[in-house]
Each structure stands twice: as C-alpha cells, then as structure tokens.
Design an enzyme around this catalytic site. Structure first.
Site, mmCIF file in Angstrom:
data_model
loop_
_atom_site.group_PDB
_atom_site.id
_atom_site.type_symbol
_atom_site.label_atom_id
_atom_site.label_comp_id
_atom_site.label_asym_id
_atom_site.label_seq_id
_atom_site.Cartn_x
_atom_site.Cartn_y
_atom_site.Cartn_z
ATOM 1 C CG ASN A 265 -43.930 15.334 -62.845
ATOM 2 O OD1 ASN A 265 -44.997 14.785 -63.128
ATOM 3 N ND2 ASN A 265 -43.603 15.668 -61.612
ATOM 4 N NE ARG B 220 -44.248 12.021 -59.644
ATOM 5 C CZ ARG B 220 -45.339 12.643 -59.230
ATOM 6 N NH1 ARG B 220 -45.820 13.681 -59.894
ATOM 7 N NH2 ARG B 220 -45.965 12.234 -58.152
ATOM 8 C CG HIS C 116 -45.056 11.090 -51.953
ATOM 9 N ND1 HIS C 116 -45.816 11.306 -50.816
ATOM 10 C CD2 HIS C 116 -45.435 12.027 -52.844
ATOM 11 C CE1 HIS C 116 -46.616 12.333 -51.018
ATOM 12 N NE2 HIS C 116 -46.426 12.790 -52.247
ATOM 13 N NE ARG D 262 -53.766 14.580 -52.168
ATOM 14 C CZ ARG D 262 -52.568 14.159 -52.573
ATOM 15 N NH1 ARG D 262 -52.170 12.941 -52.292
ATOM 16 N NH2 ARG D 262 -51.774 14.950 -53.237
ATOM 17 C CD GLU E 84 -40.744 13.775 -55.768
ATOM 18 O OE1 GLU E 84 -41.003 14.946 -55.440
ATOM 19 O OE2 GLU E 84 -41.601 12.910 -55.956
#
Ligand code: AMP
Length: 395
Positions: A7, A85, A174, A235, A379
């Site tokens: 990743n 990823r 996601h 965010r 993940e």
C-alpha cells in the site's frame, strides 16, 4: 497462498506478507518519510521489530530492505503474488486486475481523479515489480466495490457533459473495507450475505458509509473524491457547493487554499479547534471542552442521518456494521448513533457495547433489535484474498 500486500502512500509504504486463507501474517512493516530526510523502514516479524534507515528515502530502497528481511527469514520463496492497494480505478475497474502495461496505463489515466493517491500507488507498483519481477502483481481498487451502484445513486445533478466528458460522478472509496466487513457480518449473523441488506460504517480518520445489498454496494457516502459525505478527522464531508465561491470573495482565499482547508483543517479538527483524534476529543469533552463536545455531536448526528439515508437505498435493513478505528473502539459514538436511529428499530445492549473493543467483534444490540455489530476491518487480508483468487483463477 502467501501474498505480499503493498500500500503505497505519498510518503509512506505499508507492506505485509500474509496467507490469504488463514490471514496469518509472517511479516509486516511500514516505510515512512519517503522522499525526505530521515526516511526509515520498520519491519515487524512476530515479536521482533527492526528499524532500518533509508538514506536515499526511495521506494526501491525500502523494497531492498524488505527483500533482505525476507531472505534472512527464509520467506522469499513463499511469496506467490503481490497485491497492491490502488485508490482510484474510475469506471474502468469493477474488480481486481492483474497488472499488465495496459492496466498500468489505465491506473495512470485515473490520476486526475486521485492526484495525491494514484501516483503514489503507481510508484509502489513499479518498485515492487522491480523487486519481485517474476511474480504476478494484482491491483485491488478502493473504488471497485462501488461500481455496482445504480445511476440514481452515482449521478450528480450537474450538466451531463461534466459526467460524459470529465467523469464527474460519485465513485465511493473504502470499498475493500466495506466488502470485507459485510462478509464478516454475514458470518457473525449466521446468514448468507446474498440475503442481507446491510449498512456498513467505516469510521477511521477517513469515514464512509455504504449500503450493501446481497453483497453488492448500492450506495455510499463518498463521491467523486473522498471529501464527500460524513464528518471525518480533518475532512469536512458535505458542505454547501456554494461555499468555495463565497469564501473566495469574502476571505480572498484561492480554490487551492479552500480545498486544502476542507481536506486538512476541517472535520473533527476544525470543529473542535483541538485535534482530529476522536479518543483525545472524548477525553477533552469529558473535561467539559465545548469544542470537543460539539465536534463529537456533529460527527454522530451526521453519521446517523447518513445511515438512515442508506436504509432508504436498501428498503429494508438487516444490520448495521461499525468498523475502523472509531467504529471498533468508541462505545460512546456507537451508543449515541444508535440512540438517534431508534426509529429504524435499533436498541442498544449497553454491556455488549461497552465490551466490544478492537479484537472483539460481535453484536451490540439487545434481542429483538435490528442487529448492529462491531467488525474488525482487515483491508490487507481482503487484498491478499482477492489477489490470491485472481492469481489462482488465471488472468
Ligand atoms: P483509523 O484511521 O481506522 O486508524 O482510525 C483512527 C481514529 O480512531 C482516530 O480518530 C482515533 O482517535 C480513533 N480511535 C482509535 N482508538 C480509539 C479509542 N480507543 N477510542 C476512541 N477512538 C479511538
């Protein structure tokens, strides 16, 4: 199948070597501060941890250390495939893809949609291909799971040409996590995933909710970029689209400054004026910090409204899944969210909720309630699983 999961971030590189069926992790690590002074890579192998400086601070250097570690542990021969990823796959990728020059080109074509993430993912792929040239490499996309959304969910009410010429639509992110926890929830509920209407809430530093119908995403809260939807660590989530123009005129800020502030200075951090870390906010709120109290209240309020919206997308609701650092750990956020969602049929089991912390998945609702569950996302495991499936099944 032993799979190396990679990743690549803008200045970091995470990796893990794991067995795709059992989830056993043989080695994992994180390279940080890549591209700047003081870069280093940390490798965890069981109980042992080593940190190696990276004088050049480059991806290939980080992979050099990884190769040396694999050799030292006699693990290199075990690796059968590399799973990467990749954040944005646009409309092109609705499933993982074995990496070919053409696939690399398609990932490059998605750079304008994810200008920070996709270049870093590409750099990780290139360095990994140089280090593990003989192995199959697979790209697993954050957006792919949401490609099953119907138009009614993914189209914005903007000029059609923005969509057809510039790809302006909702993509969602996601996806790997939403797909994984939906599968795990079905297992915990003892029912086939194909029969279930689930809302999955991935609540970490980034936050999104998905409506998952029979294992397929039919709506999600993130959109063209990962800025849309819920309140997140830094965010803003949803704001009035008129905000940038207003602020540009009133405060003299540029579009770049406004976008940066919406991404980095907003959310829990912006509302509280304190931190983006929910654990710290909960402690500050308990001490009476008004900004911290407001930030967590807005977070929960917006989350509950969004979950209720996802129930509309599904028609009926068989379960709500909490995951991510906040979802897995904050009993207070879960309790406050379910309290706001009592009209959907949720009734909290306080003892179960208090007991559900990281590592302890399971239901947190009382008998007779629509079930809400805590599921630990993984993940890396999902990427390893999808990579192994593709490689075993052929290209
Ligand atoms: P993630 O991005 O999934 O690692 O999640 C990070 C978020 O999870 C941060 O806001 C953390 O404060 C939050 N978090 C982690 N542990 C806890 C905890 N024990 N209680 C509340 N929030 C937590």
């Amino acid at each position: 199948m032993w799979t190396l999961v990679v990743n690549g971030g803008s200045s970091s590189l995470k990796f893990a070597l794991l067995e795709s069926d059992s989830g056993e992790v043989a080695l994992s690590g994180l390279a940080e501060r890549l591209g700047s002074d003081g870069a280093s890579v940390r490798v965890d192998r069981g109980d042992e941890r080593v940190t190696v400086p990276l004088p050049r601070g480059s991806y290939p250097e980080a992979f050099g250390v990884l190769l040396a570690e694999l050799d030292a542990l006699g693990l290199r021969e075990r690796v059968r495939a590399v799973g990467h990823r990749v954040v944005h796959g646009g409309e092109r990728f609705s499933a993982p893809a074995q990496i070919t020059p053409e696939v690399l080109e398609a990932i490059r074509a998605c750079v304008p949609l994810a200008p920070l993430h996709n270049p870093a993912n590409l750099a990780g792929i290139e360095a990994a291909q140089a280090a593990f040239g003989e192995l199959p490499h697979v790209a697993v996309f954050d957006t792919a799971f949401h490609q099953t959304m119907p138009q009614v969910a993914y189209r914005y009410a903007v000029p059609e040409a923005w969509y057809s010429q510039h790809g302006v639509r909702r993509y969602g992110f996601h996806g790997t996590s939403h797909a994984y926890v939906a599968g795990e929830a079905a297992r915990l509920l003892g029912r086939p995933l194909e029969e279930l209407n689930l809302v999955t809430a991935h609540l970490g530093n980034g936050c999104s909710v998905a409506a998952v119908q029979g294992g397929r995403s039919v709506d999600t809260s993130m959109g063209l970029t990962p800025l849309e939807g819920l309140v997140m660590g830094t965010r803003s989530g949803d704001v009035d689209p008129g905000l940038p123009d207003y602020l540009a005129r009133q405060a003299g800020l540029s579009l770049t400054q406004i976008t940066a502030a919406l991404n980095k200075d907003s959310g829990l951090l912006g509302l509280s004026g304190l931190t983006n870390d929910l654990r710290e906010l909960e402690q500050a709120a308990a001490r009476g910090h008004a900004g911290a109290q407001l930030a967590t209240e807005v977070f929960v309020y917006r989350l509950a409204k969004t979950v209720a919206g996802m129930a509309v997308a599904l028609g009926t609701l068989d379960g709500l899944v909490f995951t991510g650092g906040i979802g897995e750990n904050s009993a207070a956020v879960r309790a406050a969210t379910l309290a706001r969602l009592s009209l959907l049929g949720f009734r909290l089991d306080e003892a179960a909720n208090a007991g559900a912390v990281r590592g302890q998945a399971g239901p947190i609702t009382a008998p007779g309630s629509v079930p809400a569950l805590v599921v630990n996302t993984d993940e890396e495991r999902m990427i390893a699983r999808e990579t192994a499936q593709l490689v075993a099944g052929g290209p």
